[in-house]
Motif scaffolding. Structure first.
Motif, PDB file in Angstrom:
ATOM      1  N   ARG A  30       2.595  -7.375   9.169  1.00 28.35           N
ATOM      2  CA  ARG A  30       1.957  -6.284   9.922  1.00 28.35           C
ATOM      3  C   ARG A  30       2.414  -6.279  11.377  1.00 28.35           C
ATOM      4  NH1 ARG A  30      -3.957  -7.358   7.223  1.00 28.35           N
ATOM      5  NH2 ARG A  30      -3.797  -5.917   5.447  1.00 28.35           N
ATOM      6  N   ASN A  41      -1.851  -0.178   7.291  1.00 28.86           N
ATOM      7  CA  ASN A  41      -1.323  -1.519   7.583  1.00 28.86           C
ATOM      8  C   ASN A  41      -0.498  -2.130   6.435  1.00 28.86           C
ATOM      9  OD1 ASN A  41      -3.449  -2.104   5.940  1.00 28.86           O
ATOM     10  ND2 ASN A  41      -4.595  -3.324   7.423  1.00 28.86           N
ATOM     11  N   HIS A  60      -1.825  -5.340   1.283  1.00 32.76           N
ATOM     12  CA  HIS A  60      -3.111  -5.987   0.992  1.00 32.76           C
ATOM     13  C   HIS A  60      -2.848  -7.369   0.423  1.00 32.76           C
ATOM     14  CE1 HIS A  60      -6.970  -7.029  -0.784  1.00 32.76           C
ATOM     15  NE2 HIS A  60      -6.288  -7.357  -1.865  1.00 32.76           N
ATOM     16  N   GLY A  61      -3.690  -8.323   0.777  1.00 33.56           N
ATOM     17  CA  GLY A  61      -3.629  -9.650   0.168  1.00 33.56           C
ATOM     18  C   GLY A  61      -5.035 -10.207   0.016  1.00 33.56           C
ATOM     19  N   LEU A  75     -10.644   5.072   2.947  1.00 29.09           N
ATOM     20  CA  LEU A  75      -9.757   3.994   2.505  1.00 29.09           C
ATOM     21  C   LEU A  75      -9.442   4.139   1.006  1.00 29.09           C
ATOM     22  CD1 LEU A  75      -8.396   1.170   2.938  1.00 29.09           C
ATOM     23  CD2 LEU A  75     -10.643   0.151   2.528  1.00 29.09           C
ATOM     24  N   LEU A  85     -16.704  -3.540   0.616  1.00 30.22           N
ATOM     25  CA  LEU A  85     -16.688  -2.771   1.866  1.00 30.22           C
ATOM     26  C   LEU A  85     -17.455  -1.456   1.728  1.00 30.22           C
ATOM     27  CD1 LEU A  85     -12.896  -3.223   2.824  1.00 30.22           C
ATOM     28  CD2 LEU A  85     -14.848  -4.521   3.686  1.00 30.22           C
ATOM     29  N   ILE A  96      -4.452   0.524  11.955  1.00 26.40           N
ATOM     30  CA  ILE A  96      -5.287  -0.282  11.036  1.00 26.40           C
ATOM     31  C   ILE A  96      -5.412   0.388   9.657  1.00 26.40           C
ATOM     32  CG2 ILE A  96      -7.513   0.692  11.835  1.00 26.40           C
ATOM     33  CD1 ILE A  96      -8.635  -2.214  11.485  1.00 26.40           C
ATOM     34  N   GLY A  97      -5.479   1.702   9.642  1.00 30.46           N
ATOM     35  CA  GLY A  97      -5.630   2.429   8.373  1.00 30.46           C
ATOM     36  C   GLY A  97      -4.318   2.610   7.625  1.00 30.46           C
ATOM     37  N   PHE A 139     -15.485   3.475   6.904  1.00 25.90           N
ATOM     38  CA  PHE A 139     -14.123   3.835   6.523  1.00 25.90           C
ATOM     39  C   PHE A 139     -13.858   3.726   5.019  1.00 25.90           C
ATOM     40  CE2 PHE A 139     -14.096  -0.631   7.944  1.00 25.90           C
ATOM     41  CZ  PHE A 139     -13.557  -1.284   6.837  1.00 25.90           C
ATOM     42  N   ARG A 187      -1.943 -14.621   3.625  1.00 22.44           N
ATOM     43  CA  ARG A 187      -2.697 -13.960   4.704  1.00 22.44           C
ATOM     44  C   ARG A 187      -2.028 -14.223   6.052  1.00 22.44           C
ATOM     45  NH1 ARG A 187      -6.930 -10.296   3.591  1.00 22.44           N
ATOM     46  NH2 ARG A 187      -8.025 -11.049   5.419  1.00 22.44           N
ATOM     47  N   THR A 205      -5.725  -7.896  10.164  1.00 20.02           N
ATOM     48  CA  THR A 205      -6.041  -6.548   9.657  1.00 20.02           C
ATOM     49  C   THR A 205      -5.539  -5.484  10.634  1.00 20.02           C
ATOM     50  OG1 THR A 205      -8.006  -7.499   8.638  1.00 20.02           O
ATOM     51  CG2 THR A 205      -7.924  -5.104   8.791  1.00 20.02           C
ATOM     52  N   TYR A 241     -12.356  -2.361  -3.569  1.00 22.47           N
ATOM     53  CA  TYR A 241     -12.928  -2.542  -2.222  1.00 22.47           C
ATOM     54  C   TYR A 241     -14.459  -2.498  -2.228  1.00 22.47           C
ATOM     55  CZ  TYR A 241      -8.411  -2.252   0.273  1.00 22.47           C
ATOM     56  OH  TYR A 241      -7.145  -2.492   0.777  1.00 22.47           O
ATOM     57  N   LYS A 243       0.842  -1.201   0.000  1.00 24.51           N
ATOM     58  CA  LYS A 243       0.000   0.000   0.000  1.00 24.51           C
ATOM     59  C   LYS A 243       0.881   1.258   0.000  1.00 24.51           C
ATOM     60  CE  LYS A 243      -3.841  -2.255   2.438  1.00 24.51           C
ATOM     61  NZ  LYS A 243      -4.764  -2.194   3.604  1.00 24.51           N
TER      62      LYS A 243
HETATM   63  P1  RTP Z   1      -6.953  -5.697   2.914  1.00 21.02           P
HETATM   64  O1  RTP Z   1      -8.249  -5.909   2.168  1.00 21.02           O
HETATM   65  O2  RTP Z   1      -6.396  -4.325   2.761  1.00 21.02           O
HETATM   66  O3  RTP Z   1      -5.974  -6.796   2.617  1.00 21.02           O
HETATM   67  O4  RTP Z   1      -7.252  -5.859   4.457  1.00 21.02           O
HETATM   68  P2  RTP Z   1      -8.062  -6.947   5.219  1.00 21.02           P
HETATM   69  O5  RTP Z   1      -8.642  -7.973   4.276  1.00 21.02           O
HETATM   70  O6  RTP Z   1      -7.148  -7.451   6.289  1.00 21.02           O
HETATM   71  O7  RTP Z   1      -9.207  -6.088   5.877  1.00 21.02           O
HETATM   72  P3  RTP Z   1     -10.590  -5.569   5.273  1.00 21.02           P
HETATM   73  O8  RTP Z   1     -11.625  -5.834   6.300  1.00 21.02           O
HETATM   74  O9  RTP Z   1     -10.808  -6.052   3.875  1.00 21.02           O
HETATM   75  O10 RTP Z   1     -10.361  -4.003   5.250  1.00 21.02           O
HETATM   76  C1  RTP Z   1      -9.653  -3.388   4.206  1.00 21.02           C
HETATM   77  C2  RTP Z   1      -8.747  -2.333   4.770  1.00 21.02           C
HETATM   78  O11 RTP Z   1      -9.549  -1.284   5.310  1.00 21.02           O
HETATM   79  C3  RTP Z   1      -8.882  -0.661   6.386  1.00 21.02           C
HETATM   80  N1  RTP Z   1      -9.734  -0.685   7.555  1.00 21.02           N
HETATM   81  N2  RTP Z   1      -9.909   0.359   8.314  1.00 21.02           N
HETATM   82  N3  RTP Z   1     -11.927   0.340  11.304  1.00 21.02           N
HETATM   83  C4  RTP Z   1     -11.184   0.854  10.380  1.00 21.02           C
HETATM   84  O12 RTP Z   1     -10.846   2.008  10.379  1.00 21.02           O
HETATM   85  C5  RTP Z   1     -10.734  -0.024   9.298  1.00 21.02           C
HETATM   86  N4  RTP Z   1     -11.068  -1.281   9.148  1.00 21.02           N
HETATM   87  C6  RTP Z   1     -10.421  -1.707   8.025  1.00 21.02           C
HETATM   88  C7  RTP Z   1      -7.611  -1.457   6.632  1.00 21.02           C
HETATM   89  O13 RTP Z   1      -6.518  -0.766   6.053  1.00 21.02           O
HETATM   90  C8  RTP Z   1      -7.864  -2.771   5.937  1.00 21.02           C
HETATM   91  O14 RTP Z   1      -6.671  -3.376   5.525  1.00 21.02           O
END
Ligand code: RTP
Length: 150
Positions: free
Chosen positions: A104, A114, A117-118, A63, A54, A111-112, A59, A87, A93, A51, A11
């Motif tokens: 990580r 991190n 991405h995978g 994001l 989401l 968290i914001g 967020f 992962r 996350t 994304y 990222k």
């Molecule tokens: P990624 O998609 O980036 O690999 O991360 P992930 O699967 O571990 O987590 P995901 O739930 O898909 O969330 C995507 C990215 O959003 C940011 N995030 N911020 N509460 C918050 O502020 C929040 N929650 C998630 C993170 O950067 C996360 O990697």
């Protein structure tokens, strides 16, 4: 476990922290094979698509804005069980929940921000690879039987 591919991105915060090489090193040394790699800045529209699952999260706008704010390193890696193993190598996350030794767990706090991405499943990986790479940007190649590797 089958031969498969996953989508990994360093990222913008990972790029700014100088961690591209460290992340590539971990995947290479684990034994996975790179099959596509590019340094690029994604548009906000592209990140919204990436994304889209989401979209209802509070967020999501921040994001997508952040992910398009600077260059990132988009990669495709191949190998047996690579989606699940990547992962594990990444950690959770939330960096605070990530074990030391994971990417990580070793390199970030928020968290914001991190750093990596995978893809979270084989199906998602296939979708993400198709979104980020043209077929001609992906390569299948063999590591074995080369006289210059000892
Ligand atoms: P990624 O998609 O980036 O690999 O991360 P992930 O699967 O571990 O987590 P995901 O739930 O898909 O969330 C995507 C990215 O959003 C940011 N995030 N911020 N509460 C918050 O502020 C929040 N929650 C998630 C993170 O950067 C996360 O990697």
């Amino acid at each position: 476990m089958s031969q498969e591919r996953t989508f990994i991105a360093v990222k913008p915060d990972g790029v700014q922290r100088g961690l591209i090489g460290e992340i590539i090193k971990r995947f290479e040394q684990k034994g996975f094979k790179p099959c596509g790699m590019k340094f690029m800045q994604a548009s906000e529209e592209h990140m919204k698509k990436h994304y889209e699952d989401l979209a209802d999260k509070p967020f999501y706008p921040g994001l997508c804005k952040y992910m398009s704010s600077g260059p990132l390193c988009a990669m495709c890696w191949e190998g047996t069980g690579v989606v699940k193993t990547a992962r594990k190598m990444m950690g959770e996350t939330k960096p605070a929940d990530s074990a030391p030794g994971s990417i990580r767990g070793d390199y970030c706090i928020e968290i914001g921000r991190n750093i990596i991405h995978g893809s979270d499943a084989v199906e998602t990986a296939n979708k993400e690879i198709a979104l980020w790479f043209k077929p001609e940007e992906l390569f299948s190649w063999t590591q074995g039987n080369h006289s210059w590797i000892f």
